[in-house]
Design a protein around this motif. Sequence first.
Motif, PDB file in Angstrom:
ATOM      1  N   THR A 195       0.837  -1.201   0.000  1.00 18.48           N
ATOM      2  CA  THR A 195       0.000   0.000   0.000  1.00 18.48           C
ATOM      3  C   THR A 195       0.873   1.253   0.000  1.00 18.48           C
ATOM      4  N   LEU A 196       1.877   1.258   0.871  1.00 14.16           N
ATOM      5  CA  LEU A 196       2.734   2.446   0.997  1.00 14.16           C
ATOM      6  C   LEU A 196       3.348   2.835  -0.339  1.00 14.16           C
ATOM      7  N   THR A 197       3.818   1.836  -1.089  1.00 12.02           N
ATOM      8  CA  THR A 197       4.575   2.163  -2.293  1.00 12.02           C
ATOM      9  C   THR A 197       3.742   2.119  -3.579  1.00 12.02           C
ATOM     10  N   THR A 198       2.442   1.821  -3.462  1.00 11.60           N
ATOM     11  CA  THR A 198       1.648   1.795  -4.698  1.00 11.60           C
ATOM     12  C   THR A 198       0.466   2.766  -4.679  1.00 11.60           C
ATOM     13  N   ARG A 199      -0.026   3.113  -3.480  1.00 15.27           N
ATOM     14  CA  ARG A 199      -1.205   3.975  -3.408  1.00 15.27           C
ATOM     15  C   ARG A 199      -0.789   5.435  -3.314  1.00 15.27           C
ATOM     16  N   THR A 200      -1.749   6.321  -3.561  1.00 12.06           N
ATOM     17  CA  THR A 200      -1.458   7.750  -3.485  1.00 12.06           C
ATOM     18  C   THR A 200      -2.032   8.328  -2.201  1.00 12.06           C
ATOM     19  N   TYR A 201      -1.199   9.086  -1.498  1.00  6.83           N
ATOM     20  CA  TYR A 201      -1.620   9.817  -0.293  1.00  6.83           C
ATOM     21  C   TYR A 201      -1.767  11.283  -0.676  1.00  6.83           C
ATOM     22  N   THR A 202      -2.302  12.086   0.266  1.00 12.10           N
ATOM     23  CA  THR A 202      -2.298  13.532   0.038  1.00 12.10           C
ATOM     24  C   THR A 202      -1.698  14.204   1.255  1.00 12.10           C
ATOM     25  N   VAL A 203      -1.127  15.405   1.028  1.00 14.35           N
ATOM     26  CA  VAL A 203      -0.526  16.165   2.121  1.00 14.35           C
ATOM     27  C   VAL A 203      -1.651  16.694   3.007  1.00 14.35           C
ATOM     28  N   GLY A 216      -4.697   9.188   3.691  1.00 16.05           N
ATOM     29  CA  GLY A 216      -4.734   8.110   2.706  1.00 16.05           C
ATOM     30  C   GLY A 216      -4.944   6.794   3.405  1.00 16.05           C
ATOM     31  N   PRO A 217      -4.737   5.684   2.673  1.00 13.32           N
ATOM     32  CA  PRO A 217      -5.023   4.372   3.265  1.00 13.32           C
ATOM     33  C   PRO A 217      -4.093   4.094   4.460  1.00 13.32           C
ATOM     34  N   PRO A 218      -4.674   3.680   5.611  1.00 11.38           N
ATOM     35  CA  PRO A 218      -3.836   3.391   6.778  1.00 11.38           C
ATOM     36  C   PRO A 218      -2.968   2.152   6.551  1.00 11.38           C
ATOM     37  N   LEU A 219      -1.805   2.155   7.166  1.00  9.16           N
ATOM     38  CA  LEU A 219      -0.898   1.009   7.065  1.00  9.16           C
ATOM     39  C   LEU A 219      -1.144   0.087   8.246  1.00  9.16           C
ATOM     40  N   GLU A 220      -1.403  -1.168   7.934  1.00 11.76           N
ATOM     41  CA  GLU A 220      -1.739  -2.128   8.982  1.00 11.76           C
ATOM     42  C   GLU A 220      -0.480  -2.757   9.556  1.00 11.76           C
ATOM     43  N   PRO A 241      -0.509   5.482  15.564  1.00 12.10           N
ATOM     44  CA  PRO A 241      -1.578   4.478  15.634  1.00 12.10           C
ATOM     45  C   PRO A 241      -2.679   4.627  14.582  1.00 12.10           C
ATOM     46  N   ASP A 242      -2.888   5.820  14.032  1.00 10.11           N
ATOM     47  CA  ASP A 242      -3.944   5.938  13.002  1.00 10.11           C
ATOM     48  C   ASP A 242      -3.504   5.368  11.649  1.00 10.11           C
ATOM     49  N   GLY A 243      -2.233   4.942  11.533  1.00 14.87           N
ATOM     50  CA  GLY A 243      -1.770   4.267  10.323  1.00 14.87           C
ATOM     51  C   GLY A 243      -1.374   5.166   9.178  1.00 14.87           C
ATOM     52  N   ARG A 244      -1.522   6.502   9.336  1.00 14.02           N
ATOM     53  CA  ARG A 244      -1.167   7.421   8.242  1.00 14.02           C
ATOM     54  C   ARG A 244       0.273   7.878   8.396  1.00 14.02           C
ATOM     55  N   PRO A 245       1.092   7.663   7.357  1.00 14.66           N
ATOM     56  CA  PRO A 245       2.518   7.990   7.466  1.00 14.66           C
ATOM     57  C   PRO A 245       2.763   9.485   7.707  1.00 14.66           C
ATOM     58  N   PRO A 280      -1.026  15.502  -4.022  1.00 19.13           N
ATOM     59  CA  PRO A 280      -0.851  14.039  -3.984  1.00 19.13           C
ATOM     60  C   PRO A 280       0.603  13.670  -3.656  1.00 19.13           C
ATOM     61  N   VAL A 281       0.759  12.616  -2.880  1.00 18.35           N
ATOM     62  CA  VAL A 281       2.088  12.131  -2.495  1.00 18.35           C
ATOM     63  C   VAL A 281       2.207  10.672  -2.876  1.00 18.35           C
ATOM     64  N   ARG A 282       3.308  10.337  -3.546  1.00 17.66           N
ATOM     65  CA  ARG A 282       3.592   8.913  -3.786  1.00 17.66           C
ATOM     66  C   ARG A 282       4.936   8.575  -3.166  1.00 17.66           C
ATOM     67  N   PHE A 283       4.963   7.458  -2.462  1.00 18.06           N
ATOM     68  CA  PHE A 283       6.222   6.949  -1.901  1.00 18.06           C
ATOM     69  C   PHE A 283       6.713   5.866  -2.859  1.00 18.06           C
ATOM     70  N   VAL A 284       7.887   6.058  -3.422  1.00 15.43           N
ATOM     71  CA  VAL A 284       8.382   5.037  -4.350  1.00 15.43           C
ATOM     72  C   VAL A 284       9.649   4.408  -3.789  1.00 15.43           C
ATOM     73  N   GLY A 285       9.720   3.084  -3.932  1.00 11.09           N
ATOM     74  CA  GLY A 285      10.889   2.367  -3.433  1.00 11.09           C
ATOM     75  C   GLY A 285      12.119   2.789  -4.213  1.00 11.09           C
ATOM     76  N   ALA A 286      13.153   3.190  -3.473  1.00 10.97           N
ATOM     77  CA  ALA A 286      14.377   3.625  -4.140  1.00 10.97           C
ATOM     78  C   ALA A 286      15.430   2.533  -4.067  1.00 10.97           C
ATOM     79  N   GLY A 287      15.110   1.468  -3.292  1.00 12.17           N
ATOM     80  CA  GLY A 287      16.104   0.424  -3.099  1.00 12.17           C
ATOM     81  C   GLY A 287      17.282   0.972  -2.330  1.00 12.17           C
ATOM     82  N   ARG A 288      18.346   0.301  -2.396  1.00 13.18           N
ATOM     83  CA  ARG A 288      19.531   0.669  -1.651  1.00 13.18           C
ATOM     84  C   ARG A 288      20.679   0.855  -2.612  1.00 13.18           C
ATOM     85  N   ARG A 289      21.458   1.917  -2.404  1.00 12.05           N
ATOM     86  CA  ARG A 289      22.592   2.121  -3.284  1.00 12.05           C
ATOM     87  C   ARG A 289      23.726   1.199  -2.892  1.00 12.05           C
TER      88      ARG A 289
END
Lengths: 289, 228
Positions: A195-203, A216-220, A241-245, A280-289
């Motif tokens: 959810t974190l890396t595919t859904r869209t949140y808002t500020v 946006g969608p809470p993280l379980e 606790p509300d699950g919103r980053p 809108p905010v998107r969190f995208v996985g950047a991996g590790r350098r």
Amino acid sequence: MTDRAFAVVRAGALTTVQDLGRPGHAHLGVPRSGALDPPAARLVNRLVGNPPDAAALETTLDGCAVRPRRTVTVAVGGAPCPVTVDGRPAPWGAPVRVPAGALLNVGSAVSGVRCYVAFDGGVAVDPVLGSRSTDLLSGLGPPPLADGAVLPLGRPGAAHARVDTVPQPAPPRELVLRVALGPRADWFTAAALNTLTTRTYTVSSASNRIGLRTEGPPLERRFEGELPSEGMVLGAVQVPPDGRPVVFLADHPTTGGYPVVAVVRESDLASAAQARPGTPVRFVGAGRR
Amino acid sequence: MRALPVGEQALLVEVSDGTEAQALHAELLRRRATGSLRVREIVPAARTVLLDGLDEPRRVGAELPGWEIPPLPRRAEAVLEIPVRYDGPDLADVAAHWGVPVHEVARIHSAAEFRVAFCGFAPGFGYLTGLPGRYEVPRRATPRTGVPEGSVALAGPYTGVYPRASPGGWQLIGSTDTVLWDHARVPAALLSPGVRVRFVADTPSMDTPSRDTPPTAAPSTDPTARSR
């Protein structure tokens, strides 16, 4: 009374003094603080011939107005906004001469959130632990600007600005934050990480200098319960606790007990500081350098 | 011990308990002092130490689990003494949790030797360990909106002293005039991780009036009523 000072005519919603902060004291519970958009703060200083770590003003949405007691060179950058001197339009993102006693008005941001206003010589309030930054979490540094306050300015250096005008990035329509998962990603379900890396949140409008809150969608979580307090970094994506980053910005607490699911790349935080509520905010996985 | 990556330039080193965290913190400070570890922030906490602004996070993360961490030395360094009036509004609650008479709280608390395990919450707020495990107390069910500066308080295994007035949920057992945080002073924070502390019961004498309180006045139990 020295004339190296300016009077605050209109403080605006929230205008603070900011330099590059006071890193190195987190073990004493002292946040790093400093400009939320460091590239913009460095740039306006450069435009007036200051060192990059000179103290400037950071405004929030509706700018501010000040009246310098001596003739100063200023530069306004960060969020784009109208600039006037005694009512006459002046350039944004370029050095501007403001005569002694004239009114410099930094208008409402056209886009983005935070404007930076540098004065040649810098804002010369007393430093605390090596920094003049206002820290809104712990109350260190000067208080936010208030109408009628008078703030001292430093002596201009010999250096002359080497640039007349420079391009600055436009505040984003969509905020893309590159994250590396961890250190507590294992406290969340696989579905939550997806959810974190595919859904869209808002500020969220509850965002401030401490953190960029999101809706946006809470993280379980996989586990309930409390995490013993642990050290927190700039850019930590903490999940209450509300699950919103919540993305930790410069005035973030140095320790915390909610799990950090991921950490945003530091170079992406300046655009986070300029994202308005509703962006809108998107969190995208950047991996590790 | 495991080292969890935190973003691009930090590591969260997790150990099994607070004692190990304090020993690891001491070892990290030693290695930074010798130049073998280059890092901007070393932030100890309950059972972790955060290394932020690391030069070589991947190398350090790979090597750290193999480090030999010496146990915390019993050093002969000075113990910081903090005079305390054991007059807090939660003394009776704490005594009830401990199962002792109210007057015993001061004796038990001032007999322990403490160590600043870590700081946080506010500049200069230290989490002090040193009370035997049977003296843990829960936080208050409802935090106070105003805890006065200088309040000496307990929560979980920790003792803390509020460096300035703030909201707080800890159990208040006393108060001190010692200034915990003064950014015009060097060092600004009296309590930094590793500092040893003893609380000394400060009983107001009957023949020398203390501060602005008339000696005949009944002690106030309302912490917000104290003038500062």
